[in-house]
Design a protein around this motif. Structure first.
Motif, short mmCIF file in Angstrom:
data_model
loop_
_atom_site.label_atom_id
_atom_site.label_comp_id
_atom_site.label_asym_id
_atom_site.label_seq_id
_atom_site.Cartn_x
_atom_site.Cartn_y
_atom_site.Cartn_z
N THR A 545 -15.66 81.32 4.56
CA THR A 545 -16.00 82.64 4.01
C THR A 545 -15.34 82.85 2.65
O THR A 545 -15.80 83.69 1.87
N ALA A 546 -14.29 82.08 2.34
CA ALA A 546 -13.66 82.20 1.02
C ALA A 546 -14.63 81.80 -0.09
O ALA A 546 -14.44 82.19 -1.25
N ALA A 547 -15.67 81.05 0.24
CA ALA A 547 -16.66 80.66 -0.78
C ALA A 547 -17.35 81.87 -1.39
O ALA A 547 -17.84 81.80 -2.52
N GLY A 585 -17.44 65.99 4.53
CA GLY A 585 -18.32 64.89 4.15
C GLY A 585 -19.76 65.20 4.46
O GLY A 585 -20.68 64.57 3.92
N TRP A 586 -19.99 66.19 5.35
CA TRP A 586 -21.34 66.68 5.67
C TRP A 586 -21.52 68.11 5.17
O TRP A 586 -22.59 68.68 5.33
N GLY A 587 -20.49 68.69 4.60
CA GLY A 587 -20.55 70.07 4.16
C GLY A 587 -19.22 70.77 4.42
O GLY A 587 -18.23 70.15 4.83
N LEU A 588 -19.22 72.07 4.20
CA LEU A 588 -18.00 72.86 4.26
C LEU A 588 -17.72 73.33 5.69
O LEU A 588 -18.58 73.96 6.31
N ARG A 589 -16.54 73.02 6.19
CA ARG A 589 -16.17 73.47 7.53
C ARG A 589 -15.97 74.99 7.54
O ARG A 589 -15.48 75.58 6.58
N GLY A 590 -16.29 75.60 8.66
CA GLY A 590 -16.08 77.04 8.80
C GLY A 590 -14.61 77.41 8.82
O GLY A 590 -14.24 78.53 8.45
N LEU A 591 -13.76 76.49 9.23
CA LEU A 591 -12.31 76.69 9.27
C LEU A 591 -11.65 75.37 8.94
O LEU A 591 -12.12 74.31 9.37
#
Length: 746
Positions: A545-547, A585-591
């Motif tokens: 969510t910081a994104a 490596g597959w995208g941004l983790r939620g945490l």
């Protein structure tokens, strides 16, 4: 219709604002009543949290209107514990009863709302799990089993051929002397509109005499009952016309066949044919499944009036073409009309679980698809403007929305808050992409009401808190509110409306306070806090969510609005988002992987959410952090290829290794509106398109590193006309097609 909301597949619950369960806590969906009401004080009361009644959910195309009034009641405040230290997190909510959902990750889901067809890779519909044809959330056929010469074909291939149809191929050995080789191919093409075509193709060198049986049945169950495992038995059928018919308390369903069967047995649910195939010959049966009196599905996205342009992508990377094509197909499959205003369309949140309106997600997806035209955004805005809460009262101007699970460290958030803040942003940016001034002005009063709600709710304070006394001040909510204030002020000024100066002044005060109050210093350079609780303690956990802090919104002249972070802290956030704790490596983790409560399958606690990853890519690219943006972009593209270019809303945040593949989440929606729309934003971000239709300019800020080599985008829309752009291998962009009079900005 009743529609369940699995914890991973849906954030915007069709409920009363009661929190979703998180899979990291070992819980399942909890259906509640009163769909679409705003999160108001009292919605997390003891009575709500212990309810086990089915949710009153929206059927596809159904728009829930707000109630005349919804009086508040005291909110239980136990979700936040007393302070223990200056930097702390809040305890997780109590676990809730688990409901085992039918898995979706191994199913093929054909979508043309309000129609669905859900199948396994075997092709046969056996009446188990989610299998079946659906119309408006009700299963109108659960069993469709084909037998030829008394045997089921051996499944050899199953694949989606479009968003609304799938093809299944099976083989049989019919002749006794054909050895190990099959001599009959059975091909089934299944459509979301309720049509299935079964084709028999002989591979034999001599004529074949083939008895064919199709066994049919249905329970007429709604999707909520199926998800909860509470469906009843199959209903008895009756012979009807050239097929069978079933009736129950909730409706009826009919299957007709062409050619008509030679025999129909209602008690067994059987239709029978006899075919004689010459060598190399074929024979076909077409089945049509309909509720009584209903015609074929008239999908909005397949009409000539579809609000989404048919854009195309080409380039050095073969994946871009397939991703954009599939994304647009999925978006069109999820389109729904407002029944009361058929010219207005919106996107359903996702299939199979959420085939109705989810305000925050519908607006997010409409915003991401502005490069495909402004008609979807305009229709979504008009639909949601009609749901705004009337005055007087503190909720005046708010767009209703249910609550969303925020993971293990924060209480559930309010999607109504997010939708209300998004409304002025989508309107302002749609105007920049070419929404006509007259349509913008017609929607401006609704945007003003959203901005009035924002300023009223903030009051004399600085921050926008959760809408109940003990609610935290969330980092992403401040990002949404700050962007809404600046883009809303820009919109008000453009139409000589008052209030812009006050919004800018508050935004400035918010920036100043946020940079002091929301930054946690440490030896590694610090990080933004996820939230502040009412006593001032910080919730330090770093998540996707910081994104949203990097998503500042588009102003005039191709300029982005200022953000809540200064340059040094934005650069530090970029490093964190691009680091191994967040980039899987597959995208941004939620945490972050090192955070307490991390679970790679938790939809807010570690899974990769496609929309947030692409928001990060766009924000990082706009800020000049191209290395981090390129890494996340490559990860999503690799995941898209592994999922056949039809991205689910989320998948596991497990670390990518050589030869690995992304792990699917068993309850994720696929297709999902925000994931499909993210495919559009991901590719258009590479060209850095920043239009200003009122000023008749477009500015290009391409990703200079050209991480995918050369890429061309054609058939986009700016100022109501086709727009095409090409970015070369050196990161230089060139406009190839544009509206007359549209100038290239500096």
């Amino acid at each position: 219709m009743h529609q369940p909301t699995p914890p991973s597949a849906a954030d915007d619950r069709p409920g009363s604002g009661v929190p979703e369960s998180s899979p990291s806590r070992g819980t399942g969906p909890l259906p509640y009543t009163r769909t679409g009401h705003p999160e108001q004080p009292g919605n997390a009361s003891r009575a709500d949290r212990t309810s086990r009644r089915p949710a009153e959910a929206l059927a596809p195309g159904q728009i829930r209107r707000p109630p005349p009034s919804s009086p508040p009641s005291p909110l239980q405040s136990s979700s936040l514990s007393p302070p223990q230290s200056s930097v702390s997190s809040t305890p997780r909510p109590a676990p809730r009863r688990s409901i085992e959902l039918p898995p979706t990750h191994t199913t093929l889901i054909c979508v043309a709302l309000p129609g669905l067809a859900v199948s396994t890779e075997q092709g046969q519909l056996n009446g188990r799990g989610l299998e079946g044809f659906y119309r408006a959330g009700r299963r109108i056929l659960s069993r469709c089993q084909v037998r030829v010469a008394g045997r089921e074909p051996l499944a050899v291939q199953a694949r989606m051929t479009a968003a609304d149809r799938a093809r299944f191929v099976g083989t049989l050995r019919v002749s006794p002397d054909c050895g190990p080789d099959p001599d009959l191919v059975v091909e089934r093409t299944r459509h979301a509109d309720g049509t299935e075509r079964i084709t028999l193709r002989s591979l034999s060198w001599r004529p074949l005499r083939l008895p064919v049986e199709v066994a049919l049945g249905t329970d007429l169950a709604d999707l909520g009952a199926i998800a909860a495992g509470s469906t009843g038995p199959e209903l008895p059928g009756s012979v009807h016309d050239s097929g069978l018919r079933w009736s129950g308390a909730t409706g009826n369903s009919t299957v007709t066949a062409d050619p008509p069967p030679v025999d129909a047995l209602a008690s067994a649910g059987l239709l029978r044919w006899e075919f004689e195939l010459p060598p190399g010959g074929t024979a076909s049966i077409e089945l049509r499944v309909r509720p009584d009196g209903a015609g074929p599905v008239r999908a909005v996205g397949h009409a000539a009036t579809s609000p989404l342009a048919s854009a195309r992508a080409t380039g050095d990377d073969h994946r871009v073409q397939a991703l954009l094509r599939t994304s647009i197909e999925d978006l069109r499959a999820l389109l729904l009309r407002d029944p009361a205003h058929p010219s207005d369309t919106h996107l359903a949140a996702g299939a199979p679980w959420r085939c109705g309106l989810a305000p925050a997600e519908s607006l997010t997806a409409a915003r991401m698809t502005l490069p495909l035209g402004t008609r979807l955004a305009a229709g979504t805005l008009r639909i949601l403007a009609r749901t705004q809460l009337p005055g007087p009262g503190a909720q005046f101007g708010m767009i209703p929305g249910p609550r969303r699970d925020a993971g293990a460290h924060l209480p559930p958030g309010c999607t109504g808050t997010e939708a209300t803040l998004l409304f002025p942003v989508v309107l302002a940016e749609a105007r920049r992409w070419g929404l006509p001034e007259q349509e913008t002005e017609e929607l401006l009063p609704a945007a003003e009401r959203c901005l009035t709600w924002l300023r009223t709710t903030v009051g004399d304070g600085t921050y926008l808190r959760d809408p109940h006394p003990s609610g935290p001040v969330r980092c992403e909510t401040q990002a949404h509110a700050h962007r809404s204030a600046l883009l809303g002020a820009d919109l008000l000024d453009a139409f000589d409306r008052p209030g812009g100066a006050d919004l800018r002044q508050w935004a400035q005060e918010l920036r100043t306070a946020f940079r002091t109050d929301f930054w946690i210093g440490d030896l590694g350079g610090g990080r933004p806090a996820a939230a502040r609780v009412p006593d001032g303690r910080l919730v330090p956990h770093l998540g996707a969510t910081a994104a949203h802090l990097l998503d500042t919104g588009l102003l005039g002249g191709g300029e982005h609005a200022p953000g809540l972070l200064d340059k040094a802290r934005a650069e530090q956030l970029a490093r964190l988002l691009g680091g191994p704790a967040m980039d899987s490596g597959w995208g941004l983790r939620g945490l972050g992987v090192k955070e307490p409560g991390y679970n790679p399958f938790s939809h807010r606690g570690g899974a990769v959410r496609v929309s947030e990853t692409v928001i990060a890519v766009a924000g990082l690219a706009a800020g000049g952090y191209e290395k981090e943006a390129a890494s996340l972009l490559q990860g999503v593209l690799a995941a898209a290829e592994a999922f056949g270019h039809r991205l689910p809303e989320m998948y596991a945040g497990e670390q990518r290794t050589d030869g690995s593949a992304p792990l699917p989440h068993p309850a994720a929606c696929r297709p999902a509106a925000t994931a499909a729309a993210a495919g559009v934003l991901l590719l258009t971000t590479l060209a850095g398109i920043r239009p200003d239709a009122p000023a008749r300019t477009v500015t290009l800020r391409p990703v200079r590193s050209a991480p995918l080599g050369e890429i061309g985008l054609t058939g986009l829309r700016i100022a109501g006309a086709p727009f095409s752009v090409r970015v070369g291998r050196l990161g230089v962009a060139m406009v190839e097609e544009a509206a007359d009079g549209l100038q290239l900005g500096a």
